[in-house]
Design a protein around this motif. Structure first.
Motif, short mmCIF file in Angstrom:
data_model
loop_
_atom_site.label_atom_id
_atom_site.label_comp_id
_atom_site.label_asym_id
_atom_site.label_seq_id
_atom_site.Cartn_x
_atom_site.Cartn_y
_atom_site.Cartn_z
N HIS A 83 0.85 -1.20 0.00
CA HIS A 83 0.00 0.00 0.00
C HIS A 83 0.89 1.25 0.00
N HIS A 85 1.37 5.37 -2.00
CA HIS A 85 0.88 6.44 -2.89
C HIS A 85 2.09 7.20 -3.42
N LYS A 152 -0.20 3.28 -6.07
CA LYS A 152 -1.53 3.73 -6.48
C LYS A 152 -1.46 5.04 -7.27
N HIS A 253 -9.68 1.20 0.97
CA HIS A 253 -9.30 1.95 2.17
C HIS A 253 -10.53 1.89 3.09
N HIS A 276 -6.04 -0.16 6.39
CA HIS A 276 -6.11 0.76 7.54
C HIS A 276 -6.82 0.10 8.72
N ASP A 328 2.29 2.92 3.50
CA ASP A 328 1.42 4.05 3.18
C ASP A 328 2.21 5.33 2.88
ZN LIG Z 1 -3.76 4.92 1.28
#
Ligand SMILES: [Zn+2]
Length: 429
Positions: A83, A85, A152, A253, A276, A328
């Motif tokens: 996960h 970004h 992502k 999420h 999460h 994350d």
């Molecule tokens: Zn995220």
């Protein structure tokens, strides 16, 4: 006799993580350790695993092959970060400072901060610049032992900009040694221009963006930020059903800032991962276990967002959900690319054992990306992705401030040596 082009000898404890996938319950503590071991790789794949004493009778080294001496230290599979970004431009450092002064994520978003600010910077970046940023971030992760990463989109929030973000991720993947799994996250936030009519944006996602992404084969997964004030369970269901129809696998999420029912939705739709889960309900936990949906926990996010609470990791293990950990990395406070740091918080703030945390960043993280046939354990035929630790002591992994890994091998090639990157995003020969 096997001919190898890379070997790691004199491994004090080889944590192979071979065995059942995903790991749940007590099996999460089983690292399938081979003591006094060696590993050999050929053409990027694991070719032999066994006791070091049996190595010479089983393996011959090809001319020019490299042998790493682990000198009694532990070796495990390359870490898998399920996960991140990474595809963003600009920064939101001012917001992070405001959070230190007491502002909450929701307050900052309500004032026009948060994701929509990163969207402005990312929309104006070129594909090449964005790919460069992704590569630089993958370099940092590789140094920490991450050899596979999910990345992502989600800072474009319009068809063209989302496609450019996914193209940048694909370009970065072609330039970088890490294995990259691309995820379409057009449902990361409702962009400013659609705030007056949310249904129109959901419609755009369903009718235009998802088909365009699927047609270009730019993503393996689709993800939705199902959260109070972002996308409702109903909206998330619409988006994910459309994604599933177009052949994309699903992640969500879920229940990060409030109990919204995202975990239940993940179970209902057969999502591969619900992420999460800080505020997941008992029902949600059971839904994940029943669906073998991975509970991907992001301890560094809860830490840097100052949520004051962490996901119920022990409860999730107890109920039988497969638990994974991720970094994350993101501009709003995902400040650490290090899975060993995520493991440290998962152990010392959330109560996972070291063994569970290691299974969570290897075999279970690989399962969450549907890549468990390729990565996440040290077994013949899988990619030769390895981390050499500093000693035989697993606690060395969670000593924050001391580099956890001494060397990293990706696809049978040494990419980090003595704590220094020797083959990152720089063009390869
Ligand atoms: Zn995220």
């Amino acid at each position: 006799m096997i001919t190898a082009d890379l070997a790691v000898r004199r491994v004090g404890r080889l944590a192979t993580l071979a065995g059942p996938v995903p790991r749940t319950g007590r099996a999460m503590r089983d690292l399938a350790v081979v003591p006094d071991a060696a590993v050999a790789a050929a053409r990027g794949r694991i070719a032999w695993v066994g006791p070091d004493a049996a190595f010479d009778a089983a393996v011959e080294m090809a001319p020019g092959a490299e042998t790493l001496d682990a000198d009694g230290a532990a070796v495990g599979p390359g870490f898998v970060d399920p996960h991140t970004h990474l595809a963003f431009a600009g920064d939101r450092d001012d917001e992070i400072r405001r959070r230190l002064a007491g502002a909450s994520y929701q307050e900052i978003a309500a004032e026009g901060g948060g994701i929509v600010r990163t969207v402005e910077a990312t929309r104006s970046a070129s594909v090449d610049d964005l790919a460069g940023l992704v590569c630089a971030r993958l370099d940092e992760m590789l140094l920490c032992g991450t050899t596979t990463a999910e990345v992502k989109s989600g800072y474009g929030l319009e068809t063209g900009a989302e496609i450019r973000s996914l193209e940048a991720i694909r370009l970065a993947a072609s330039r970088h040694p890490a294995t990259v799994v691309p995820t379409f996250l057009g449902a990361h936030e409702v962009p400013r221009e659609h705030r007056g009519n949310r249904a129109r944006y959901v419609d755009l996602l369903v009718r235009e963006m998802i088909p365009a992404v699927a047609e270009r084969r730019l993503a393996a997964f689709a993800d939705v930020f199902c959260e109070e004030g972002v996308f409702t369970v109903e909206e998330s269901r619409k988006v994910l059903l459309a994604a599933r129809e177009h052949g994309l696998k699903l992640r969500i999420h879920a229940d990060e800032l409030a109990t919204t029912g995202g975990a239940e939705l993940a179970g209902e739709l057969g999502a591969r991962s619900a992420d999460h889960l800080v505020f997941v309900s008992e029902r949600g936990m059971r839904a994940l276990a029943e669906a073998s949906c991975v509970a991907t926990l992001l301890p560094a996010a809860a830490f840097y967002l100052r949520l004051g609470q962490f996901a119920p990791a022990r409860g999730l293990v107890a109920v039988g959900a497969p638990v994974a950990l991720a970094s994350d990395v993101n501009p709003g406070g995902g400040l650490s690319p290090s899975l060993p740091f995520a493991m440290a918080v998962a152990c010392f703030a959330m109560g996972l054992s070291l063994e569970e945390a290691l299974a969570a960043v290897t075999v279970n993280a690989a399962f969450s990306l549907d890549l468990h046939g390729e990565v996440g354990s040290i077994e013949v035929g899988k990619r030769a992705d390895l981390v050499l630790l500093r000693s035989a002591r697993l606690l060395d992994l969670v000593r924050v401030g001391v580099r956890a890994t001494r060397a990293v091998v990706k696809d049978g090639r040494v990419v980090v040596r003595d704590g220094r990157l020797v083959a990152g995003s720089a063009p390869r020969p």
